[in-house]
Every structure is written in C-alpha cells, then in structure tokens.
Design a protein around this motif. Sequence first.
Motif: not given
Length: 165
Positions: A18-22, A61-66, A93-94, A114-116
């Motif tokens: 799963s991949l979710h935008i937090v 563990e599962k949160i990334y800031a891009v 959240d990945i 997130i680009f748009p």
Amino acid sequence: MAEETPNTTADQNAPQPSLHIVGQYIKDLSFENPNAPASLAPGAAPQIGISINVSAQKQDEKIYAVELTINAKAERDDNVLFNVELVYGGLFDIQNFPENQMHPLVMIECPRLIFPFARQILSSITQNGGFPPLLMEPVDFSAIYRQNLEAAAAKIKEGEESTVN
C-alpha cells in the motif's frame, strides 16, 4: 471427479502493498520579480529555464518525506523577469513493498503523485506575480531517476579510475 484448487489461502492472507499520501506541504516558496514594473512591459517571448530535483528521506519505519525542488527562471534580453523556487513535499505511508522496489517507488511514483499540486502552485504564483501562468509539461520521473542512477554510476567509476592511477 472434483477439480483441485490451488492453495491460495497463504497468498490471500499476505499483507498487500500500500502507498498512501499522509499529507502535502510547501516547505519553501520564493518568487522574485526584480525588475518590476519594467519586467511586465510587452516584449519578445522570454527564455524560461526550469530545473527539477527529487529528494527523499525516511521518517520512520513506514513514512517517507519526498520533496520536489523546482526552480524556474524567465529572462529576456539578459534581464530577469522572474525567478521562482518551490520546495513542495509529500508524506507517504508505504507498506509491504519488497525492499528492491522501495527506491524506485519513492523516487518515481511519489513525486509523480505530488507533481500536479506543485505545478498548480507555480502556475498560480507566476500569474499572481503579473505574468502569464507558467504551465509546465508533465515530467517523466522515471527518466530523471535513470539519469541520476547513470550519473551516480559515472561518479563511482571516476572515483575508481582516479584511485587506480
């Protein structure tokens, strides 16, 4: 005669990727119009240069800031019309992706999502600055990813060659 069904219970019980935008955020936004109001006078079409950089940092563990760093500069006759810098980020959240898929996922798919939003901010800020809206074309983040991998490999190769000599 009954048909045998493959045992898929284990597959069904395995956690699904799963991949979710937090959340999304503007970390930095700068718009400069150094020659206003003269820069707003009609004239030849400006030369616009745009650069995009992607960075990512694991938060837990599962949160990334891009974050996308986008710089756009418009010039006409060696005069800067506008200069925009935007650092736009997303928290993702990945979960349950194989380790070998994480880097491309974070560096290609997350920026694509997130680009748009970043593009809309650049369009609005240039228009609010007195210029036509800056309408960026879609970005091929997989091409940027490949270029960055090739550049990193070349840098490593250069380092190896310089230590051999």
